[in-house]
Design a protein around this motif. Structure first.
Motif, PDB file in Angstrom:
ATOM      1  N   THR B  23      14.656  38.409 -17.382  1.00 42.30           N
ATOM      2  CA  THR B  23      14.276  36.999 -17.459  1.00 42.30           C
ATOM      3  C   THR B  23      14.836  36.234 -16.259  1.00 42.30           C
ATOM      4  O   THR B  23      14.120  35.478 -15.610  1.00 42.30           O
ATOM      5  CB  THR B  23      14.820  36.370 -18.754  1.00 42.30           C
ATOM      6  OG1 THR B  23      14.575  37.276 -19.815  1.00 42.30           O
ATOM      7  CG2 THR B  23      14.161  35.060 -19.038  1.00 42.30           C
ATOM      8  N   ALA B 187       6.032  30.854 -22.299  1.00 39.94           N
ATOM      9  CA  ALA B 187       6.911  30.384 -23.369  1.00 39.94           C
ATOM     10  C   ALA B 187       8.368  30.645 -23.016  1.00 39.94           C
ATOM     11  O   ALA B 187       9.246  29.822 -23.294  1.00 39.94           O
ATOM     12  CB  ALA B 187       6.552  31.062 -24.684  1.00 39.94           C
ATOM     13  N   THR B 188       8.628  31.780 -22.366  1.00 43.66           N
ATOM     14  CA  THR B 188       9.993  32.082 -21.928  1.00 43.66           C
ATOM     15  C   THR B 188      10.479  31.016 -20.957  1.00 43.66           C
ATOM     16  O   THR B 188      11.590  30.504 -21.082  1.00 43.66           O
ATOM     17  CB  THR B 188      10.032  33.456 -21.229  1.00 43.66           C
ATOM     18  OG1 THR B 188       9.513  34.432 -22.136  1.00 43.66           O
ATOM     19  CG2 THR B 188      11.428  33.833 -20.815  1.00 43.66           C
ATOM     20  N   ARG B 190       9.311  27.978 -20.660  1.00 44.29           N
ATOM     21  CA  ARG B 190       9.405  26.719 -21.404  1.00 44.29           C
ATOM     22  C   ARG B 190      10.750  26.617 -22.128  1.00 44.29           C
ATOM     23  O   ARG B 190      11.409  25.584 -22.098  1.00 44.29           O
ATOM     24  CB  ARG B 190       8.269  26.648 -22.426  1.00 44.29           C
ATOM     25  CG  ARG B 190       8.352  25.505 -23.415  1.00 44.29           C
ATOM     26  CD  ARG B 190       7.507  25.790 -24.653  1.00 44.29           C
ATOM     27  NE  ARG B 190       8.088  26.877 -25.433  1.00 44.29           N
ATOM     28  CZ  ARG B 190       7.422  27.616 -26.295  1.00 44.29           C
ATOM     29  NH1 ARG B 190       6.140  27.427 -26.475  1.00 44.29           N
ATOM     30  NH2 ARG B 190       8.021  28.574 -26.975  1.00 44.29           N
ATOM     31  N   ASP B 191      11.160  27.728 -22.755  1.00 43.47           N
ATOM     32  CA  ASP B 191      12.396  27.695 -23.522  1.00 43.47           C
ATOM     33  C   ASP B 191      13.642  27.641 -22.641  1.00 43.47           C
ATOM     34  O   ASP B 191      14.728  27.364 -23.130  1.00 43.47           O
ATOM     35  CB  ASP B 191      12.463  28.913 -24.458  1.00 43.47           C
ATOM     36  CG  ASP B 191      11.484  28.779 -25.610  1.00 43.47           C
ATOM     37  OD1 ASP B 191      10.919  27.681 -25.781  1.00 43.47           O
ATOM     38  OD2 ASP B 191      11.267  29.772 -26.327  1.00 43.47           O
ATOM     39  N   ARG B 192      13.486  27.932 -21.361  1.00 46.32           N
ATOM     40  CA  ARG B 192      14.625  27.828 -20.447  1.00 46.32           C
ATOM     41  C   ARG B 192      14.586  26.552 -19.621  1.00 46.32           C
ATOM     42  O   ARG B 192      15.511  26.300 -18.856  1.00 46.32           O
ATOM     43  CB  ARG B 192      14.586  28.998 -19.448  1.00 46.32           C
ATOM     44  CG  ARG B 192      14.857  30.350 -20.021  1.00 46.32           C
ATOM     45  CD  ARG B 192      14.405  31.407 -19.030  1.00 46.32           C
ATOM     46  NE  ARG B 192      14.916  31.168 -17.692  1.00 46.32           N
ATOM     47  CZ  ARG B 192      16.045  31.686 -17.246  1.00 46.32           C
ATOM     48  NH1 ARG B 192      16.759  32.462 -17.993  1.00 46.32           N
ATOM     49  NH2 ARG B 192      16.455  31.434 -16.018  1.00 46.32           N
ATOM     50  N   GLY B 203       5.166  23.934 -21.464  1.00 48.28           N
ATOM     51  CA  GLY B 203       4.920  23.759 -22.894  1.00 48.28           C
ATOM     52  C   GLY B 203       3.434  23.614 -23.183  1.00 48.28           C
ATOM     53  O   GLY B 203       2.921  24.185 -24.145  1.00 48.28           O
ATOM     54  N   TRP B 209       3.626  29.049 -28.261  1.00 48.16           N
ATOM     55  CA  TRP B 209       3.926  30.456 -28.554  1.00 48.16           C
ATOM     56  C   TRP B 209       5.380  30.615 -28.998  1.00 48.16           C
ATOM     57  O   TRP B 209       6.288  30.045 -28.393  1.00 48.16           O
ATOM     58  CB  TRP B 209       3.694  31.271 -27.287  1.00 48.16           C
ATOM     59  CG  TRP B 209       4.034  32.717 -27.410  1.00 48.16           C
ATOM     60  CD1 TRP B 209       5.244  33.281 -27.218  1.00 48.16           C
ATOM     61  CD2 TRP B 209       3.140  33.764 -27.752  1.00 48.16           C
ATOM     62  NE1 TRP B 209       5.163  34.638 -27.432  1.00 48.16           N
ATOM     63  CE2 TRP B 209       3.887  34.954 -27.762  1.00 48.16           C
ATOM     64  CE3 TRP B 209       1.778  33.809 -28.073  1.00 48.16           C
ATOM     65  CZ2 TRP B 209       3.308  36.195 -28.073  1.00 48.16           C
ATOM     66  CZ3 TRP B 209       1.215  35.038 -28.369  1.00 48.16           C
ATOM     67  CH2 TRP B 209       1.971  36.202 -28.370  1.00 48.16           C
ATOM     68  N   THR B 210       5.598  31.385 -30.081  1.00 45.54           N
ATOM     69  CA  THR B 210       6.967  31.613 -30.525  1.00 45.54           C
ATOM     70  C   THR B 210       7.334  33.089 -30.520  1.00 45.54           C
ATOM     71  O   THR B 210       8.500  33.437 -30.612  1.00 45.54           O
ATOM     72  CB  THR B 210       7.165  31.090 -31.954  1.00 45.54           C
ATOM     73  OG1 THR B 210       6.125  31.630 -32.762  1.00 45.54           O
ATOM     74  CG2 THR B 210       7.144  29.581 -32.002  1.00 45.54           C
ATOM     75  N   GLY B 211       6.347  33.964 -30.446  1.00 45.30           N
ATOM     76  CA  GLY B 211       6.647  35.399 -30.472  1.00 45.30           C
ATOM     77  C   GLY B 211       6.950  35.918 -31.851  1.00 45.30           C
ATOM     78  O   GLY B 211       7.791  36.803 -32.011  1.00 45.30           O
ATOM     79  N   PHE B 440       7.523  40.277 -20.433  1.00 46.09           N
ATOM     80  CA  PHE B 440       7.617  40.895 -21.758  1.00 46.09           C
ATOM     81  C   PHE B 440       7.177  42.360 -21.724  1.00 46.09           C
ATOM     82  O   PHE B 440       7.735  43.179 -22.440  1.00 46.09           O
ATOM     83  CB  PHE B 440       6.843  40.070 -22.801  1.00 46.09           C
ATOM     84  CG  PHE B 440       5.368  40.303 -22.855  1.00 46.09           C
ATOM     85  CD1 PHE B 440       4.838  41.357 -23.567  1.00 46.09           C
ATOM     86  CD2 PHE B 440       4.506  39.449 -22.185  1.00 46.09           C
ATOM     87  CE1 PHE B 440       3.468  41.557 -23.625  1.00 46.09           C
ATOM     88  CE2 PHE B 440       3.143  39.649 -22.248  1.00 46.09           C
ATOM     89  CZ  PHE B 440       2.628  40.715 -22.961  1.00 46.09           C
TER      90      PHE B 440
END
Lengths: 174, 477
Positions: B23, B187-188, B190-192, B203, B209-211, B440
């Motif tokens: 990541t 999404a990765t 976005r979350d960072r 976003g 997306w949450t996985g 991923f």
């Protein structure tokens, strides 16, 4: 809505471990709501007990629909509406229509299937994700347990999660 | 289910990376400020793009009379460039779809940029389709839309109409395939995300997306089916492009070998272009642990195989031209090799057939510099292949009084530059704002590759299982 959903969130840091933990936690009578992972893990949905996806059926149906639509268009334009003799061929020269029919089938399959996928998963541009732990898209594997679905106390579930390898257990409310 | 990989396999990711390292490494260039090299490269491609856009605009305004076409050579650089770009646009989907079906895990670090390249290459190809229409604002006449002439419909017997459907389907399906692959990685990011702007944009496009396991299960089916339908699609596209020529009655074009020969050539040039871009990306973004020598070698092997197929096709074509006993056909081929365009023919032969043969030596296959040089040479050769097919077949037609040569004007060259400008501008934007490696998928194939994980597995009561599986290759499914 004044009812808040209360969740216990188990954090794991290995996919193999998580897969064992899912079976483990389930056999100890805890109902798992969902598992969030940074990448697909084969057999995880089966282990949780999710029903098998019917997306391939949808894809096949959209493919059939595409074939019917495109062949109807071709036969309407080339046979019914304005038939023309082209290179001495039949008005309905099926072999010539194969390439376009194929492309139409693929187009409908792809868009229909992806559309179905987005709708069934409730994914749309700008949707606010229901995030239990920000690290679940990076390197952590998250197991969520809805307290409403379970009769056990939080302390009991927490110890079950810890015993099956969770490195953290957090509480999350929505 | 297990991730155990045969010990004889080279590691797909080197450097003992953890999931978090992946990541970090991939998000670094998305999150950081643009580097100086990126700014310079992007600036140059913008300048080329602007000049090309001027030339293309002038072509659209004045009409295609500004090109060097004459009444004998009615197709030249426009269709050459179109076929060349479409061919290049084959590698991305091929890598992600065909290699996915064959479970070639080495594709994971290169498929993202290859797919992006596909889409940009097809856009470049489309620019020539529009330009060669002469009146690009009437492009919708190529579609079966109701109109005030009758309705007068398009002719579904014509390969040119098949081409409209093939290219537009290919472009849109590739776009969907690429975007669906991007969503989890967006999404990765976005979350960072630290800034408001990146939270908003990533976003917006990560679709919430949450996985979740349910989503991933469906997602895997979607990818598999998309791969399944994209495989025949990618083969159909260049087949249909080749039929633009093969169904005509022009000597040199009217050959049944065209579909497989064009498809092989497309894979050949596409892989070469992926190789060129990967080698540059690898160095500028420091991705040596993800795009390893193993990857480069695999690509070189594919280039050699497809280059040899193309070579055999050239020889077969020549043989059949003589063996058929058709005078016009044989003349066309002899004229290609010995006539006024001999230099283009031998350029093609040298670049496409001879140059990739050096990859029989392992040292050459593993040399980064030579791989880069050959990959560029191959694409030069493939451009000449299309030029030879199109111009050398046309320039001496049935009537010697109308024999002519083609010489490009400033606008032929400018429109070609436009496509390069477009391609590289889009590619640099992609490389800056989107993850160039599919995070991923790389994470999913890392087990048994990273030195950390087997130890950990063993620690967790997996010893018995581990022992029985060592040495045998267990597929992921």
């Amino acid at each position: 809505m004044n009812t808040t959903e209360r969740y216990l969130v188990g954090v794991f840091d290995d996919d193999e471990e998580l897969l064992h933990a899912v079976t483990d936690v389930k056999t100890r009578g805890v109902k798992i709501e969902e598992v969030y992972t940074p990448f697909p893990i084969h057999g995880l949905d089966v282990a949780i007990g999710h029903p098998r996806t019917r997306i391939p059926i949808a894809a096949f149906m959209f493919g059939c629909l595409g074939l019917v639509c495109i062949l109807s268009l071709i036969s309407y334009t080339m046979y019914f509406d304005w038939p023309m003799i082209i290179g001495g061929k039949d008005f309905f020269a099926l072999p010539d229509f194969i390439p376009v029919s194929f492309e139409g089938t693929v187009l409908f399959t792809a868009f229909g299937m992806v559309g179905t996928f987005l709708v069934t998963n409730g994914l749309w541009p700008g949707k606010e994700p229901k995030t239990f732990d920000l690290r679940s898209t990076d390197d952590k594997f998250i197991m969520t347990i809805n307290m409403e679905d379970n009769k056990k106390t939080e302390a009991e579930i927490e110890s079950i999660l810890r015993n099956s390898g969770a490195i953290e257990v957090n509480v999350k409310q929505f | 289910m297990s991730h155990v990989v045969s010990p004889i396999r080279e590691k797909l990711v080197s450097g003992g990376k953890s999931y978090h390292d992946v990541t970090q490494d991939i998000c670094r260039q998305v999150e950081g400020a643009p580097t100086k090299e990126w700014k310079i490269a992007f600036g140059i491609s913008c300048v080329i793009f602007t000049y090309g856009a001027y030339c293309l605009g002038y072509t659209w305004w004045q009409g295609i009379g500004v090109w060097g076409l004459n009444k004998t050579v009615g197709w030249a650089w426009d269709i050459t460039n179109f076929v060349w770009w479409v061919g290049i646009g084959h590698a991305g989907t091929l890598i992600s779809a065909v290699l996915l079906l064959f479970r070639q895990k080495w594709r994971t670090s290169i498929n993202r940029s290859a797919e992006a390249m596909t889409i940009f290459a097809v856009l470049c190809a489309a620019s020539f389709i529009l330009a060669h229409m002469g009146r690009p604002w009437l492009f919708h006449w190529a579609l079966p839309l109701p109109n005030t002439f009758g309705s007068l419909w398009v002719n579904f017997n014509s390969p040119l109409v098949w081409d409209v459907f093939a290219i537009s389907t290919y472009l849109s399906v590739s776009l969907v395939f690429w975007y669906m692959g991007l969503v989890p990685d967006l999404a990765t990011i976005r979350d960072r995300a630290q800034t408001k702007a990146s939270k908003f944009w990533y976003g917006l496009f990560s679709l919430g997306w949450t996985g979740s396991a349910k989503t991933w299960a469906r997602y895997e089916y979607v990818s598999l089916i998309l791969a399944g339908i994209s495989t025949p699609l990618v083969l159909s596209v260049h087949t249909i492009v080749s039929m633009d020529f093969a169904t005509s009655v022009i000597p040199g074009w009217h050959t049944t070998i065209f579909p497989p020969y064009f498809v092989a050539g497309a894979i050949f040039s596409g892989f070469a272009m992926v190789q060129t871009l990967l080698l540059v990306t690898r160095v500028t973004f420091k991705l040596e642990d993800y795009i390893t020598i193993e990857h480069i070698e695999m690509m070189n092997i594919v280039i050699t195989v497809t280059g040899s197929i193309v070579g055999i096709a050239y020889l077969t074509e020549f043989f059949i031209a003589w063996y058929s006993g058709v005078e016009y056909e044989s003349y066309c081929f002899v004229n290609r090799a010995t006539g006024p365009y001999w230099w283009a023919y031998w350029m093609m032969m040298t670049c496409n057939v001879i140059s990739p043969q050096v990859f029989w030596f392992k040292k050459v296959r593993q040399s980064i510099l030579l791989s880069f040089v050959i990959s560029v040479v191959v694409n030069i050769g493939m451009w000449f292949e299309r030029f030879v097919i199109i111009v050398s077949s046309l320039h001496r037609d049935y009537l010697p009084s109308s024999w002519a040569m083609f010489s490009p004007t400033r606008y032929d060259i400018g429109d070609y530059l436009f496509s390069f400008g477009l391609f590289f501008t889009l590619f640099f934007l992609f490389a800056k704002f989107l993850p160039v490696i599919n995070m991923f998928e790389v994470k999913a194939v890392m087990k048994g590759v990273s030195t950390k994980y087997p130890k950990k597995q063993v620690a967790h009561k997996q010893i018995e299982k581990e022992d029985t599986k060592i040495g045998e290759e267990v597929s992921e499914s």
